[in-house]
Motif scaffolding. Sequence first.
Motif, PDB file in Angstrom:
ATOM      1  N   VAL A   2       0.849  -1.188   0.000  1.00 60.20           N
ATOM      2  CA  VAL A   2       0.000   0.000   0.000  1.00 60.20           C
ATOM      3  C   VAL A   2       0.890   1.245   0.000  1.00 60.20           C
ATOM      4  CG1 VAL A   2      -1.809   1.204   1.281  1.00 60.20           C
ATOM      5  CG2 VAL A   2      -1.730  -1.290   1.299  1.00 60.20           C
ATOM      6  N   ALA A   3       0.437   2.275  -0.685  1.00 59.22           N
ATOM      7  CA  ALA A   3       1.228   3.510  -0.832  1.00 59.22           C
ATOM      8  C   ALA A   3       1.637   4.087   0.522  1.00 59.22           C
ATOM      9  CB  ALA A   3       0.454   4.532  -1.640  1.00 59.22           C
ATOM     10  N   THR A   4       0.722   4.055   1.506  1.00 66.52           N
ATOM     11  CA  THR A   4       1.080   4.628   2.803  1.00 66.52           C
ATOM     12  C   THR A   4       2.206   3.837   3.461  1.00 66.52           C
ATOM     13  OG1 THR A   4      -0.702   3.400   3.861  1.00 66.52           O
ATOM     14  CG2 THR A   4      -1.166   5.684   3.264  1.00 66.52           C
ATOM     15  N   ASP A   5       2.217   2.515   3.266  1.00 65.64           N
ATOM     16  CA  ASP A   5       3.315   1.709   3.801  1.00 65.64           C
ATOM     17  C   ASP A   5       4.631   2.127   3.159  1.00 65.64           C
ATOM     18  OD1 ASP A   5       1.554   0.303   5.347  1.00 65.64           O
ATOM     19  OD2 ASP A   5       1.548  -1.489   4.096  1.00 65.64           O
ATOM     20  N   LEU A   6       4.606   2.301   1.843  1.00 68.08           N
ATOM     21  CA  LEU A   6       5.797   2.715   1.122  1.00 68.08           C
ATOM     22  C   LEU A   6       6.243   4.098   1.581  1.00 68.08           C
ATOM     23  CD1 LEU A   6       7.828   1.951  -1.087  1.00 68.08           C
ATOM     24  CD2 LEU A   6       6.332   3.088  -2.730  1.00 68.08           C
ATOM     25  N   THR A   7       5.277   4.998   1.759  1.00 67.72           N
ATOM     26  CA  THR A   7       5.592   6.356   2.216  1.00 67.72           C
ATOM     27  C   THR A   7       6.232   6.319   3.595  1.00 67.72           C
ATOM     28  OG1 THR A   7       3.749   7.228   0.936  1.00 67.72           O
ATOM     29  CG2 THR A   7       4.611   8.635   2.682  1.00 67.72           C
ATOM     30  N   GLN A   8       5.678   5.518   4.495  1.00 69.87           N
ATOM     31  CA  GLN A   8       6.231   5.413   5.851  1.00 69.87           C
ATOM     32  C   GLN A   8       7.629   4.803   5.814  1.00 69.87           C
ATOM     33  OE1 GLN A   8       3.052   3.137   7.606  1.00 69.87           O
ATOM     34  NE2 GLN A   8       2.118   4.950   8.533  1.00 69.87           N
ATOM     35  N   GLN A   9       7.818   3.768   5.021  1.00 70.92           N
ATOM     36  CA  GLN A   9       9.134   3.140   4.909  1.00 70.92           C
ATOM     37  C   GLN A   9      10.147   4.120   4.318  1.00 70.92           C
ATOM     38  OE1 GLN A   9       9.181  -0.665   2.917  1.00 70.92           O
ATOM     39  NE2 GLN A   9       7.235  -1.243   3.830  1.00 70.92           N
ATOM     40  N   PHE A  10       9.701   4.907   3.338  1.00 70.20           N
ATOM     41  CA  PHE A  10      10.580   5.893   2.705  1.00 70.20           C
ATOM     42  C   PHE A  10      10.997   6.948   3.720  1.00 70.20           C
ATOM     43  CE2 PHE A  10      11.357   9.811   0.309  1.00 70.20           C
ATOM     44  CZ  PHE A  10      12.315   9.369  -0.586  1.00 70.20           C
ATOM     45  N   SER A  76      11.349   5.110  -4.776  1.00 68.17           N
ATOM     46  CA  SER A  76      11.214   5.030  -3.313  1.00 68.17           C
ATOM     47  C   SER A  76      11.677   3.677  -2.804  1.00 68.17           C
ATOM     48  CB  SER A  76       9.756   5.263  -2.891  1.00 68.17           C
ATOM     49  OG  SER A  76       9.337   6.557  -3.187  1.00 68.17           O
ATOM     50  N   GLN A  77      11.226   2.610  -3.472  1.00 72.99           N
ATOM     51  CA  GLN A  77      11.589   1.255  -3.046  1.00 72.99           C
ATOM     52  C   GLN A  77      13.093   1.032  -3.180  1.00 72.99           C
ATOM     53  OE1 GLN A  77       9.345  -1.088  -1.576  1.00 72.99           O
ATOM     54  NE2 GLN A  77      11.404  -1.710  -0.967  1.00 72.99           N
ATOM     55  N   GLU A  78      13.687   1.504  -4.262  1.00 72.92           N
ATOM     56  CA  GLU A  78      15.133   1.351  -4.437  1.00 72.92           C
ATOM     57  C   GLU A  78      15.901   2.152  -3.388  1.00 72.92           C
ATOM     58  OE1 GLU A  78      16.693   1.730  -8.449  1.00 72.92           O
ATOM     59  OE2 GLU A  78      14.804   0.945  -9.254  1.00 72.92           O
ATOM     60  N   TYR A  79      15.395   3.326  -3.041  1.00 69.28           N
ATOM     61  CA  TYR A  79      16.015   4.154  -1.996  1.00 69.28           C
ATOM     62  C   TYR A  79      15.983   3.405  -0.658  1.00 69.28           C
ATOM     63  CZ  TYR A  79      16.837   8.209   1.030  1.00 69.28           C
ATOM     64  OH  TYR A  79      17.333   9.080   1.977  1.00 69.28           O
ATOM     65  N   ILE A  80      14.823   2.865  -0.323  1.00 65.56           N
ATOM     66  CA  ILE A  80      14.667   2.100   0.928  1.00 65.56           C
ATOM     67  C   ILE A  80      15.641   0.923   0.940  1.00 65.56           C
ATOM     68  CG2 ILE A  80      13.082   0.591   2.208  1.00 65.56           C
ATOM     69  CD1 ILE A  80      10.796   2.464   1.016  1.00 65.56           C
ATOM     70  N   ASN A  81      15.707   0.180  -0.169  1.00 62.73           N
ATOM     71  CA  ASN A  81      16.598  -0.984  -0.254  1.00 62.73           C
ATOM     72  C   ASN A  81      18.059  -0.566  -0.084  1.00 62.73           C
ATOM     73  OD1 ASN A  81      14.282  -2.445  -0.778  1.00 62.73           O
ATOM     74  ND2 ASN A  81      14.687  -2.694  -2.957  1.00 62.73           N
ATOM     75  N   LEU A  82      18.440   0.543  -0.703  1.00 64.01           N
ATOM     76  CA  LEU A  82      19.827   0.998  -0.616  1.00 64.01           C
ATOM     77  C   LEU A  82      20.169   1.443   0.801  1.00 64.01           C
ATOM     78  CD1 LEU A  82      22.521   1.607  -1.955  1.00 64.01           C
ATOM     79  CD2 LEU A  82      21.594   3.810  -2.693  1.00 64.01           C
ATOM     80  N   VAL A  83      19.272   2.175   1.452  1.00 64.44           N
ATOM     81  CA  VAL A  83      19.529   2.593   2.839  1.00 64.44           C
ATOM     82  C   VAL A  83      19.685   1.365   3.726  1.00 64.44           C
ATOM     83  CG1 VAL A  83      18.489   3.714   4.869  1.00 64.44           C
ATOM     84  CG2 VAL A  83      18.429   4.868   2.647  1.00 64.44           C
ATOM     85  N   ASN A  84      18.802   0.378   3.557  1.00 67.59           N
ATOM     86  CA  ASN A  84      18.894  -0.844   4.370  1.00 67.59           C
ATOM     87  C   ASN A  84      20.213  -1.563   4.133  1.00 67.59           C
ATOM     88  OD1 ASN A  84      16.445  -0.469   5.661  1.00 67.59           O
ATOM     89  ND2 ASN A  84      15.306  -1.563   4.092  1.00 67.59           N
ATOM     90  N   LYS A  85      20.664  -1.590   2.885  1.00 74.39           N
ATOM     91  CA  LYS A  85      21.935  -2.241   2.555  1.00 74.39           C
ATOM     92  C   LYS A  85      23.110  -1.490   3.188  1.00 74.39           C
ATOM     93  CE  LYS A  85      24.709  -2.753  -1.445  1.00 74.39           C
ATOM     94  NZ  LYS A  85      24.785  -2.461  -2.842  1.00 74.39           N
ATOM     95  N   LEU A  86      23.067  -0.167   3.124  1.00 76.24           N
ATOM     96  CA  LEU A  86      24.174   0.649   3.637  1.00 76.24           C
ATOM     97  C   LEU A  86      24.257   0.642   5.158  1.00 76.24           C
ATOM     98  CD1 LEU A  86      23.922   3.713   1.245  1.00 76.24           C
ATOM     99  CD2 LEU A  86      25.739   1.992   1.276  1.00 76.24           C
TER     100      LEU A  86
END
Length: 88
Positions: A2-10, A76-86
């Motif tokens: 859901v968009a709000t989940d993505l927004t919160q994760q971002f 947004s998803q790629e940003y979240i993934n990169l932050v988690n990786k870093l």
Amino acid sequence: MVATDLTQQFELAEEESKNFSERPSNDSLLQLYSLYKQATIGDVNTEPPGNPFDFVAKAKYDAWDGLKGKSKEAASQEYINLVNKLKS
């Protein structure tokens, strides 16, 4: 997802990106920058830097311009993934 989940994760990833234990590489920082801009603004909406010797501004512009056409959600998803990786 859901968009709000993505927004919160971002938003969480954005906060976490300010508190890395070690400074990420310049390439990683450039990737974070361009993904953040694409996720929050969309396709590049400014002129290329006028000063040919402002290499940082040119690199930032080129990195963001390279994401043209990528959806805000995908960025947004790629940003979240990169932050988690870093941070790991």
